[in-house]
Each structure stands twice: as structure tokens, then as C-alpha cells.
Design a protein around this motif. Structure first.
Motif, PDB file in Angstrom:
ATOM      1  N   VAL A  94       1.094  -1.249   0.103  1.00 31.61           N
ATOM      2  CA  VAL A  94       0.107  -0.134  -0.104  1.00 31.61           C
ATOM      3  C   VAL A  94       0.922   1.095  -0.569  1.00 31.61           C
ATOM      4  O   VAL A  94       2.198   1.224   0.022  1.00 31.61           O
ATOM      5  N   ASN A  95       0.397   2.337  -0.165  1.00 35.04           N
ATOM      6  CA  ASN A  95       1.280   3.812  -0.694  1.00 35.04           C
ATOM      7  C   ASN A  95       1.714   3.598  -1.603  1.00 35.04           C
ATOM      8  O   ASN A  95       3.448   3.735  -1.348  1.00 35.04           O
ATOM      9  N   GLN A  96       1.115   2.924  -3.004  1.00 36.93           N
ATOM     10  CA  GLN A  96       1.661   2.909  -3.980  1.00 36.93           C
ATOM     11  C   GLN A  96       0.467   3.549  -4.784  1.00 36.93           C
ATOM     12  O   GLN A  96      -0.890   3.407  -4.627  1.00 36.93           O
ATOM     13  N   TRP A  97       1.313   3.590  -5.718  1.00 32.69           N
ATOM     14  CA  TRP A  97       0.519   3.922  -7.577  1.00 32.69           C
ATOM     15  C   TRP A  97       0.053   3.134  -8.318  1.00 32.69           C
ATOM     16  O   TRP A  97       1.377   1.845  -8.236  1.00 32.69           O
ATOM     17  N   GLU A 106       4.305   0.227   7.486  1.00 32.29           N
ATOM     18  CA  GLU A 106       4.844   1.059   8.160  1.00 32.29           C
ATOM     19  C   GLU A 106       4.274   2.949   8.417  1.00 32.29           C
ATOM     20  O   GLU A 106       4.962   3.456   9.527  1.00 32.29           O
ATOM     21  N   ARG A 107       4.720   3.070   7.756  1.00 38.43           N
ATOM     22  CA  ARG A 107       4.456   4.311   6.718  1.00 38.43           C
ATOM     23  C   ARG A 107       2.358   5.267   7.222  1.00 38.43           C
ATOM     24  O   ARG A 107       2.353   5.505   7.533  1.00 38.43           O
ATOM     25  N   THR A 108       1.836   4.219   6.784  1.00 41.41           N
ATOM     26  CA  THR A 108       0.562   3.976   7.478  1.00 41.41           C
ATOM     27  C   THR A 108       0.118   4.163   8.674  1.00 41.41           C
ATOM     28  O   THR A 108      -0.305   4.875   9.220  1.00 41.41           O
ATOM     29  N   ALA A 109       0.877   3.214   9.670  1.00 44.02           N
ATOM     30  CA  ALA A 109       1.061   2.674  10.997  1.00 44.02           C
ATOM     31  C   ALA A 109       1.451   4.329  11.823  1.00 44.02           C
ATOM     32  O   ALA A 109       0.759   5.031  12.355  1.00 44.02           O
ATOM     33  N   GLN A 147      -4.222   8.659   1.682  1.00 50.30           N
ATOM     34  CA  GLN A 147      -4.270   9.900   0.660  1.00 50.30           C
ATOM     35  C   GLN A 147      -3.824  10.864   1.057  1.00 50.30           C
ATOM     36  O   GLN A 147      -2.601  11.474   0.370  1.00 50.30           O
ATOM     37  N   GLU A 148      -3.411  11.575   1.547  1.00 49.53           N
ATOM     38  CA  GLU A 148      -2.371  12.193   2.989  1.00 49.53           C
ATOM     39  C   GLU A 148      -1.208  12.082   2.184  1.00 49.53           C
ATOM     40  O   GLU A 148       0.115  12.765   1.863  1.00 49.53           O
ATOM     41  N   LEU A 149      -0.301  10.618   1.786  1.00 48.67           N
ATOM     42  CA  LEU A 149       1.114  10.322   1.446  1.00 48.67           C
ATOM     43  C   LEU A 149       1.255  10.573  -0.158  1.00 48.67           C
ATOM     44  O   LEU A 149       2.239  10.237  -0.353  1.00 48.67           O
ATOM     45  N   ALA A 150      -0.160  10.029  -0.917  1.00 48.35           N
ATOM     46  CA  ALA A 150       0.165  10.457  -2.406  1.00 48.35           C
ATOM     47  C   ALA A 150       1.398  11.474  -2.931  1.00 48.35           C
ATOM     48  O   ALA A 150       1.137  12.833  -2.514  1.00 48.35           O
ATOM     49  N   ASP A 151       2.220  11.044  -3.778  1.00 46.78           N
ATOM     50  CA  ASP A 151       2.745  11.417  -4.333  1.00 46.78           C
ATOM     51  C   ASP A 151       3.014  11.628  -6.146  1.00 46.78           C
ATOM     52  O   ASP A 151       3.524  10.581  -6.390  1.00 46.78           O
ATOM     53  N   GLU A 152       2.731  12.338  -6.563  1.00 45.68           N
ATOM     54  CA  GLU A 152       2.822  12.057  -7.768  1.00 45.68           C
ATOM     55  C   GLU A 152       4.346  11.964  -8.419  1.00 45.68           C
ATOM     56  O   GLU A 152       4.155  11.427  -9.581  1.00 45.68           O
ATOM     57  N   ALA A 153       5.453  12.289  -7.570  1.00 45.25           N
ATOM     58  CA  ALA A 153       6.410  12.971  -8.376  1.00 45.25           C
ATOM     59  C   ALA A 153       7.500  11.062  -8.614  1.00 45.25           C
ATOM     60  O   ALA A 153       7.830  10.438  -9.059  1.00 45.25           O
ATOM     61  N   LEU A 154       6.457   9.876  -7.546  1.00 44.88           N
ATOM     62  CA  LEU A 154       6.446   8.561  -7.729  1.00 44.88           C
ATOM     63  C   LEU A 154       5.865   7.739  -8.982  1.00 44.88           C
ATOM     64  O   LEU A 154       6.752   6.281  -9.193  1.00 44.88           O
TER      65      LEU A 154
END
Length: 355
Positions: free
Chosen positions: A6-9, A344-347, A115-122
Motif C-alpha cells: 500500500v501507499n503506492q500508485w 509502517e508508513r500507514t501506521a 491519501q495524505e501520502l500520495a506523491d505524484e513524483a513517484l
């Protein structure tokens, strides 16, 4: 914990798939509905009415808002309910989640996770998909198999010789050793196989017109978890790239896959073939579209079968790996790392926002 990071495009759709109507698609276990506003913006909302769970993808659009086909609850592009039947006061909790989406290179990407972690550059790039210098054929086939099996399949191209003989496979593909490099920081795996004097498979002889043996290069980039790129170079045997200037004596084919988990046992297989030759030749376009679809379906049949085998085997089954699996094993290692990092990032994000 899901098997995907998760936390991926992830690739959710082709841009051309999202037009005037509603598109329902399950991405990483999330039922989503996609639509395009009158201004051209792509919207993704949870595909479930907050009232009685009716799928919004089976409803209809009115003035850039979704009107539920069951009782008429109406949602704007942020997911907020703006109308309910028989009352003017809208409950504060009447909202469906909205998801972050971006369009790039003719693909619609959705961010799965916080959704707060979304980074278009990735978002990884595949610019030839939207370039006038290439002609592209594409499709999407749903697999009844976990996405990791498709990653394995694409990272080990030696299977072309046996599963795709008569189309893209020749003996040299399985006989030629590979080289593998891994960029752990960027989560990219590179696998290369260069064949200096190879049989030309029908897929390339009929599309390029080359008569005789060829120099055939396969250079893979796997951008975990979702995008797979195969840079394929085809030229008459002995014709190598010049030290300077354009490589205009060779034919170039960019094979692109969006590998998107749908559920734990289903995958969306987005496939694209881009060529830099015979750009306006409809016969070549039709040939590559038809033949590549055949190749994709050969993989679909094999992977659907493998899924049943994997589901039925005992725990801790020990499979055998050899040199040709180096790239696939590196991909597995990166995916395992990304799954852990995503959790880990979500937690961590939840801990920061907790009261």
C-alpha cells in the motif's frame, strides 16, 4: 495484511476508458468507481452508496455528480452526499471516500493507501505510450491469479520459448544467459538478454519485414510494484547500434505492462505494445494487436492454472530456482520490502494524526 504494497500508485485504467459514463473496477481490494467531469478531471470514489451499499458504478451521472441508482443519494466529486430523498438535511456522515488519481502517459493511476501520502513524483514513466513517434496497441485481460505470478512470468522471459513458440519464442531466448541489476533505492529490477544471432520469430519477421536471422535485445525494467517495461531491439544479424547518432537501422518495440492487483486471487493485466516503425500501416497494427492478444491469452491460461496449483499445495512448499530466476527473485524481495514499508508508513501516519 494484504499481499500487495500500500501507499503506492497502481494503473487503474487507460485514459480512453474513462469518458462520459461510470467505470467500476476493483483495485487492491478496493471497489472503486471512476468518471470524468465536464472539465476533463478524472474522479475516483468508493463504489458503494453509504445508504444501502448499492454499487455507484451501476448508477448514473448528472452534472458531474453520481446519482445512486437505488434511492437517489447524490455524491459530488469529493464524495460528499449533496442530496438525499425526502429530506433536505444531509447527515454529516453521508460521504464516500475519494481517492487520489493522476493521468500520465495515457494511463490513469490511483494511489492506494493513505491519501495524505500520495506523491505524484513517484509515478513511473512510459512516455512512448503518448508519443507521436510511436504507434500503440493495447488491451486489458483479467487474471484469476495473484499478481505475483504475473510478475514472475514477465521477469523470466525464457518461458517465451516454450509457452509462446511460433509467436515470440525461439530457442535462443531460453539458451541465452541473462544479466540482472537491482536498484534497491528506486525499487527497480533490470534484466537483460542480448542475442547476437537469433532466429526471427513470426511476431517480428511479419511486422518488420526482416528476412533472416537477427540481433535481438531484451532489456527489462520492473518498477515495483506496478509497471513493467520491456525495451526490445530487433535488427538484422550483425547490425549493432552506432557509437554516435540514432539507432535507425534497428526496429524498436516497447512492451509495457501495468500489473495491478484486483483481489488476492485476481489481477488486472494491462498490456501495451508500442513500435517506432510502420507507424501508419494498419495491417501491421492489426497483426501486432491480434498476435499479442494471443500471447497474452497464452499467459492468462497458464497463470490461471498455476493459481489453482498454488492454492491447493501444502504450506512451505519448496520450489526450485535457477539462474534465470535471478530477476524474479529480486522482484519478490523488493515487493516484500514494500509491503512492510507500506504498513509502517500507514501506521506512522495514523499515530501522528491520532488525538
Amino acid at each position: 495484511m494484504p499481499s500487495w504494497p500500500v501507499n503506492q500508485w497502481y494503473v487503474a485504467a487507460y485514459s480512453e476508458e474513462i469518458g462520459d459514463g461510470l467505470l467500476g473496477r476493483t483495485i487492491c481490494g478496493e471497489p472503486l468507481v471512476f468518471y470524468r467531469t465536464g472539465e476533463g478531471e478524472v474522479v475516483a470514489l468508493a463504489d458503494r452508496c453509504v445508504h444501502r451499499r448499492y454499487p455507484l458504478s451501476l448508477s448514473h451521472l448528472k452534472d458531474d455528480q453520481i446519482v445512486c441508482g437505488y434511492h437517489g443519494f447524490t455524491y459530488d466529486k469529493t464524495g460528499a452526499c449533496v442530496a438525499a430523498p425526502a429530506q433536505k438535511r444531509i447527515p454529516r456522515t453521508a460521504r464516500v471516500p475519494a481517492w487520489t488519481v493522476r493521468e500520465q502517459d495515457s494511463l490513469v493511476w490511483v494511489w492506494i493507501g493513505d491519501q495524505e501520502l500520495a506523491d505524484e513524483a513517484l509515478i513511473p514513466r512510459a512516455p512512448w505510450l503518448d508519443s507521436p513517434d510511436y504507434t500503440v496497441v493495447r488491451g486489458m485481460e483479467p487474471l484469476k491469479a495473484r499478481y505475483s505470478l504475473l510478475v514472475d512470468n514477465l521477469m523470466d522471459l525464457s518461458h517465451e520459448t516454450y509457452l509462446h513458440g511460433g509467436y515470440i519464442g525461439t530457442p535462443e531466448v531460453a539458451e541465452t544467459p541473462i544479466t540482472t541489476e537491482v536498484d534497491e533505492d528506486a525499487n527497480v529490477v533490470y534484466v537483460s538478454r542480448h542475442m547476437d544471432d537469433a532466429e526471427c520469430p513470426p511476431f517480428y519477421s511479419k511486422s518488420t519485414g526482416i528476412d533472416g536471422r537477427i540481433t535481438r535485445w531484451q532489456d527489462v525494467e520492473y518498477h515495483a510494484p506496478c509497471l513493467y517495461l520491456l525495451h526490445s531491439r530487433i535488427a538484422p544479424a550483425g547490425v549493432l547500434p552506432p557509437e554516435e547518432g540514432p539507432d535507425d537501422k534497428a526496429f524498436h518495440v516497447e512492451v509495457t505492462y501495468g500489473i495491478t492487483p484486483s483481489t488476492e486471487h485476481e489481477t488486472l493485466d494491462f498490456w501495451m505494445v508500442s513500435r517506432d516503425f510502420a507507424l501508419d500501416d494498419e495491417e501491421v497494427t492489426e497483426f501486432l494487436a491480434t498476435n499479442n492478444h494471443t500471447v497474452v491469452m497464452q499467459d492468462v491460461v497458464a497463470l490461471d492454472l498455476l493459481e489453482k496449483v498454488v492454492e491447493g499445495e501444502k504450506e512451505n512448499y519448496q520450489e526450485l530456482s535457477i539462474n534465470i530466476d535471478t530477476g524474479a527473485l529480486a522482484a519478490r524481495r523488493i515487493l516484500t520490502k514494500l509491503v512492510a514499508q507500506g504498513e509502517e508508513r500507514t501506521a506512522a501516519a495514523k499515530a501522528v494524526t491520532a488525538p
